[in-house]
Design an enzyme around this catalytic site. Structure first.
Site, PDB file in Angstrom:
ATOM      1  N   GLN A  33       0.820  -1.212   0.000  1.00 48.17           N
ATOM      2  CA  GLN A  33       0.000   0.000   0.000  1.00 48.17           C
ATOM      3  C   GLN A  33       0.857   1.266   0.000  1.00 48.17           C
ATOM      4  O   GLN A  33       2.068   1.216   0.178  1.00 48.17           O
ATOM      5  CB  GLN A  33      -0.931   0.002   1.217  1.00 48.17           C
ATOM      6  CG  GLN A  33      -0.212  -0.164   2.549  1.00 48.17           C
ATOM      7  CD  GLN A  33      -1.076  -0.812   3.620  1.00 48.17           C
ATOM      8  OE1 GLN A  33      -2.304  -0.727   3.573  1.00 48.17           O
ATOM      9  NE2 GLN A  33      -0.438  -1.458   4.582  1.00 48.17           N
ATOM     10  N   ASP A  88       0.056  -0.291  13.208  1.00 46.40           N
ATOM     11  CA  ASP A  88       0.492   0.953  13.867  1.00 46.40           C
ATOM     12  C   ASP A  88       0.811   0.719  15.342  1.00 46.40           C
ATOM     13  O   ASP A  88       1.371   1.599  15.997  1.00 46.40           O
ATOM     14  CB  ASP A  88      -0.553   2.060  13.688  1.00 46.40           C
ATOM     15  CG  ASP A  88      -1.915   1.685  14.254  1.00 46.40           C
ATOM     16  OD1 ASP A  88      -1.997   1.255  15.423  1.00 46.40           O
ATOM     17  OD2 ASP A  88      -2.912   1.831  13.522  1.00 46.40           O
ATOM     18  N   GLY A 140      -2.318 -12.457   8.105  1.00 46.06           N
ATOM     19  CA  GLY A 140      -3.090 -12.830   9.282  1.00 46.06           C
ATOM     20  C   GLY A 140      -4.066 -13.961   9.022  1.00 46.06           C
ATOM     21  O   GLY A 140      -4.325 -14.790   9.903  1.00 46.06           O
ATOM     22  N   ASP A 158      -7.914  -5.806  13.531  1.00 47.74           N
ATOM     23  CA  ASP A 158      -7.773  -4.364  13.304  1.00 47.74           C
ATOM     24  C   ASP A 158      -7.415  -4.168  11.840  1.00 47.74           C
ATOM     25  O   ASP A 158      -6.266  -3.948  11.491  1.00 47.74           O
ATOM     26  CB  ASP A 158      -6.669  -3.820  14.205  1.00 47.74           C
ATOM     27  CG  ASP A 158      -6.383  -2.344  13.943  1.00 47.74           C
ATOM     28  OD1 ASP A 158      -7.265  -1.659  13.400  1.00 47.74           O
ATOM     29  OD2 ASP A 158      -5.272  -1.892  14.284  1.00 47.74           O
ATOM     30  N   THR A 160      -7.924  -2.606   7.788  1.00 48.08           N
ATOM     31  CA  THR A 160      -8.375  -1.463   7.008  1.00 48.08           C
ATOM     32  C   THR A 160      -9.767  -1.796   6.469  1.00 48.08           C
ATOM     33  O   THR A 160     -10.356  -2.814   6.820  1.00 48.08           O
ATOM     34  CB  THR A 160      -7.380  -1.193   5.862  1.00 48.08           C
ATOM     35  OG1 THR A 160      -7.144  -2.429   5.165  1.00 48.08           O
ATOM     36  CG2 THR A 160      -6.049  -0.678   6.409  1.00 48.08           C
ATOM     37  N   PRO A 165      -6.448  -5.570   0.650  1.00 46.89           N
ATOM     38  CA  PRO A 165      -5.812  -6.615   1.464  1.00 46.89           C
ATOM     39  C   PRO A 165      -6.676  -7.110   2.620  1.00 46.89           C
ATOM     40  O   PRO A 165      -6.490  -8.227   3.091  1.00 46.89           O
ATOM     41  CB  PRO A 165      -4.529  -5.934   1.988  1.00 46.89           C
ATOM     42  CG  PRO A 165      -4.641  -4.487   1.689  1.00 46.89           C
ATOM     43  CD  PRO A 165      -5.622  -4.348   0.579  1.00 46.89           C
TER      44      PRO A 165
END
Lengths: 279, 279
Positions: A33, A88, A140, A158, A160, A165
Site C-alpha cells: 500500500q 500501527d 493474518g 484491526d 483497514t 488486502p
C-alpha cells in the site's frame, strides 16, 4: 493537498474530511500500500494508508481503546491475545496495559507500516519492546489458519476497510478459523466501519458471516472516531460461548491504567444498540 | 463550492467537512445571517447558516432526537415546553411526539430560517401546525426574561455556535433567567458543542455558568452528529431541583413514536461520562 490540506473523500457517500497540514513527513509505496505521514496543524501527526486516514495523534485513543478494552474486559481472563493487522501498534499498546495478558502476538502483513510508525509515531509503539509482545509480519488469514486450535483467548481484528488486502478478514471462512483458534469462552472482535454508512454493506454481512462461523453471541458496539467517515464507528464482538455483553465491570472500574475515552460507564454505553442498528 | 462540494472549515481546529452538492436551492441574507439550502448527492438537503452546517436530511435525527427526548423523559411530566432558537423546527417536531406536552413555544429570532425550512425541509416542519405549537419570532433571551416565573417545565436551547447571535445564550445571566422560568423540577437543556473540540471553551464554562445560575444537577450527554465538527456532539442538562440523570425509563422503553437513534438504552448510554469529560 497542494492547498495545505489533506483530504479524504468517500465519493460513494458524497462526503469528505480534511485536516490542515504543515508538512509531509513520509511517503512510500510498500509491497502492499501507499503509506504517508503528515504533520497536521491541530491533530498532531497523521498516518494515511492508500489515501485513507488511519489515525491522528489527537484522536487515536478513541479507536485503540475501544477496539481493546471492551473485548479484554469481556473475557474472564485474557492471557493469550492476537492482533490481526494493527501495524500501527496502538492496539498492542492498549492490550499490554492489562496485567493478565501474558502474550500478545501482532500479525501485520505490511512490516513497513510498523517501521514507519516506530519512526514517526513512537507513542503508539511504546509497548513494542514489552517482553510479552511478539511482532510477526505475515498474512493474518494464513496465520490464524495455521495456529493450534483453542490456543488463544482473544483475537482483535484491526483491519483497514473491507476492500483490498483486508477483504479476506470479513468472510465466514476467516471467522470460522478464528473461532477454532480461540478456546471456549474466547472472543473475537473486529472493526466494522460506520453504523451510519456501512450498516447494510459491512455490519449486517459481518453478523451473518459470524453466525455462519458458529459464534454464539454477536454484538456490535459503537463509539466516536472523529477522523473516520461519519465520525461514528463500530466494532463487533463475537463470543465462542457466552454473551460478549457481559464484562468484568468491577475490574473495569478499578483499572490501573489511564484512558482518555474508555471507562466502565462508557463500556456499558457502547453496548447500547441505537434504533438504526436493530436488525 | 465551485468544485461541486460544500465545505465547512473550522480553521481554529485545522479541520474541514465537505458534502458533495448537486445544486444550490436557496441563498439569502436575512436580517440576522446568511441562509443557504443545497441539494447534496447522498445526504438529502443541507441547511447552512453563516457557512456552518446546521443539518442534513440524512443525519438530522441524531441532533433533534438527542436534544429532545433525554430532557423530556428526565422530567416527570413535561407539559409546558419552550424551545429557544430551533428555527428549523426539528426539535419542535420531536417535542410534540410526547403526548404529555400540552404547549410548545418556539422562540426563534430569525423568521426567515423557519420559512425557508417550511419550503425546502417540510419534514422538519411537520408539527408546525399542531394546535399545541406556537411559533414566535423574537429574541429568546428577552422572551425568557419576560415570561412569568415558574411557568415552564422544560426549556430547550437550540442555538448556533456561541458566537454572534447565540453568544448571549451561554451566559450565567441568561441561565439564571431560564432557571427562574422553570417550575421546581424543571429542566433546561442546551446544545454544548463538541466534547473533543470544545470541552474547555464551551462545556466547562457552561457548567460554571449553570452553577452560578443556581442549577442543582448539571450533566452533559454525548452523541454522534456526523455533520458537525468532529462528528461528536453534546448537550448539557440542568435541573432546577433533582438530578437530570434520572429519567422515566419505563416510559422511554414504551415510547409510542418512532426514532432512528434514541431509545431507553441509548438514553442511559448518553449519560455516561467519557474520561476526557471528567472535570
Amino acid at each position: 493537498m497542494g492547498d495545505g490540506w489533506f483530504r479524504e473523500a468517500v465519493e460513494s457517500e458524497g462526503v469528505a474530511f480534511s485536516l490542515a497540514i504543515e508538512q509531509k513527513l513520509h511517503d512510500e509505496t510498500s509491497d502492499f500500500q501507499h503509506i504517508e505521514v503528515y504533520q497536521t496543524s491541530h491533530w498532531g501527526r497523521l498516518l494515511v494508508l492508500d489515501g485513507c486516514v488511519m489515525l491522528t495523534e489527537r484522536d487515536e485513543f478513541f479507536y485503540h481503546e475501544m477496539m481493546s478494552h471492551p473485548a479484554l474486559f469481556a473475557h474472564r481472563e485474557p492471557r493469550k491475545v492476537a492482533i490481526i493487522g494493527g501495524g500501527d501498534c496502538g492496539i498492542l499498546r492498549e492490550v499490554l496495559r492489562h496485567s493478565n495478558v501474558e502474550q500478545a502476538v501482532q500479525v501485520e502483513i505490511d512490516e513497513r507500516v510498523t517501521r514507519v510508525c516506530e519512526q514517526y509515531l513512537p507513542q503508539l509503539c511504546s509497548a513494542n519492546n514489552d517482553p510479552r509482545a511478539t511482532l510477526l509480519f505475515s498474512d493474518g488469514v494464513e496465520w490464524i489458519r495455521s495456529i493450534e486450535e483453542e490456543s488463544l483467548d482473544l483475537i482483535i481484528v484491526d483491519s483497514t476497510d473491507p476492500v483490498g488486502p483486508a477483504a479476506g478478514l470479513f468472510t465466514a471462512e476467516f471467522l470460522s478459523a478464528a473461532r477454532r483458534a480461540v478456546a471456549p469462552g474466547g472472543i473475537v472482535v473486529q472493526q466494522s466501519e460506520s453504523p451510519l454508512l456501512h450498516r447494510d454493506t459491512v455490519i449486517a454481512p459481518l453478523h451473518q458471516a459470524a453466525t455462519e462461523a458458529g459464534f454464539d453471541g454477536i454484538h456490535t458496539i459503537t463509539f466516536p472516531v472523529p477522523g473516520y467517515p461519519s465520525g461514528w464507528w463500530s466494532a463487533t464482538l463475537m463470543a465462542n460461548g457466552g454473551d460478549p455483553r457481559n464484562f468484568r465491570a468491577e475490574d473495569s472500574a478499578d483499572k490501573d491504567f489511564p484512558t482518555q475515552y474508555y471507562n466502565a460507564d462508557i463500556h456499558r454505553a457502547a453496548l447500547a444498540t441505537p434504533e438504526l442498528l436493530k436488525f
